[in-house]
Design an enzyme around this catalytic site. Structure first.
Site, PDB file in Angstrom:
ATOM      1  N   VAL A 125      -0.734 -27.644  29.500  1.00  0.00           N
ATOM      2  CA  VAL A 125      -2.167 -27.439  29.694  1.00  0.00           C
ATOM      3  C   VAL A 125      -2.688 -26.698  28.472  1.00  0.00           C
ATOM      4  CG1 VAL A 125      -3.943 -26.465  31.198  1.00  0.00           C
ATOM      5  CG2 VAL A 125      -1.801 -27.318  32.182  1.00  0.00           C
ATOM      6  N   SER A 126      -3.389 -27.427  27.609  1.00  0.00           N
ATOM      7  CA  SER A 126      -3.768 -26.839  26.320  1.00  0.00           C
ATOM      8  C   SER A 126      -5.195 -26.325  26.276  1.00  0.00           C
ATOM      9  CB  SER A 126      -3.580 -27.871  25.198  1.00  0.00           C
ATOM     10  OG  SER A 126      -4.285 -29.059  25.481  1.00  0.00           O
ATOM     11  N   THR A 127      -6.034 -26.675  27.247  1.00  0.00           N
ATOM     12  CA  THR A 127      -7.423 -26.221  27.259  1.00  0.00           C
ATOM     13  C   THR A 127      -7.805 -25.784  28.661  1.00  0.00           C
ATOM     14  OG1 THR A 127      -8.456 -28.355  27.833  1.00  0.00           O
ATOM     15  CG2 THR A 127      -7.965 -27.970  25.507  1.00  0.00           C
TER      16      THR A 127
ATOM     17  N   GLN B  43      -8.261 -28.670  31.272  1.00  0.00           N
ATOM     18  CA  GLN B  43      -7.115 -29.333  31.856  1.00  0.00           C
ATOM     19  C   GLN B  43      -6.459 -28.414  32.875  1.00  0.00           C
ATOM     20  OE1 GLN B  43      -4.478 -30.235  28.655  1.00  0.00           O
ATOM     21  NE2 GLN B  43      -5.967 -31.452  27.520  1.00  0.00           N
TER      22      GLN B  43
ATOM     23  N   ARG C 131     -13.632 -20.415  19.629  1.00  0.00           N
ATOM     24  CA  ARG C 131     -13.212 -20.915  20.941  1.00  0.00           C
ATOM     25  C   ARG C 131     -13.554 -19.901  22.031  1.00  0.00           C
ATOM     26  NH1 ARG C 131      -6.956 -22.532  22.448  1.00  0.00           N
ATOM     27  NH2 ARG C 131      -7.304 -23.092  24.638  1.00  0.00           N
TER      28      ARG C 131
END
Length: 211
Positions: free
Chosen positions: A11-13, A16, A156
């Site tokens: 799960v990179s973001t 997700q 970010r």
């Protein structure tokens, strides 16, 4: 031990989720025995074996087990790393299956042509994952440059708020381990590592997003 079916979800973001990837796998007909998840880890720069739960995945997979991933890019977005990882697991007798396109990779066949086709397909999918990562990176860089020119770039969005940041800092100062901090503060271990390694950057991120 009975063979198991294990879902690996990277799960990179924040958009997700592991639960979404699990739901997709179950909808595709997989009966998942265990879910192993790495949060906030780059698939480009961090090989699977060096991720916190990627290491655990390598430790528990045994001959006869099935590893399920949403697509091959969950294992990584670096061609060399992905192909080496898959071949190591196949040599162990692990079968790898993807939810998207229902692809299956195993080491059962001894026929040279079948193995050559399998390896060529694997190479193509790994190359696609790396190419997509490069395209995304270039698009993000262009967007960041444009935002900086307009003076509106904030970076970010942090995955924590002021309360969580303060709790992480407090527990770090007390010498609490990253896993326990993540549980208590309600953040990922990767977030704990980022705050620990650069607390000033964490503060700047909160100010930029006015959290």
């Amino acid at each position: 031990m009975m063979p198991r079916t294990i879902l690996y979800a990277r799960v990179s973001t924040t958009e997700q989720t592991a639960s979404h990837q699990l739901a997709q796998a179950e909808a595709a007909g997989f009966a998942i025995d265990e879910v192993i998840t790495d949060h906030g880890v780059s698939g480009v720069s961090v090989p699977l074996a060096e991720r916190p739960d990627g290491r655990r995945l390598f430790d528990i997979l045994r001959h006869g087990d099935t590893l399920v991933v949403r697509w091959i890019d969950r294992l990584g977005r670096n061609y060399s790393d992905v192909t080496a990882t898959v071949r190591e697991l196949l040599d162990r007798g692990v079968t790898i299956r993807t939810v998207i396109n229902a692809m299956t990779f195993d080491g059962a066949s001894t026929d040279p042509m079948t193995r050559a086709v399998r390896d060529a397909l694997l190479g193509f999918m790994a190359a696609m994952a790396e190419a997509q990562a490069e395209t995304t990176k270039e698009a993000q860089a262009a967007g960041i440059a444009a935002a900086r020119e307009r003076g509106v770039y904030r970076g970010r969005k942090p995955s924590f708020d002021r309360e969580k940041l303060d709790k992480v800092v407090e527990l770090l100062a007390a010498g609490t381990g990253p896993a326990e901090i993540a549980r208590v503060a309600g953040v990922s271990r990767q977030t704990v590592y980022r705050i620990r390694d650069d607390p000033a950057a964490a503060e700047r991120a909160l100010r930029a997003w006015r959290s």
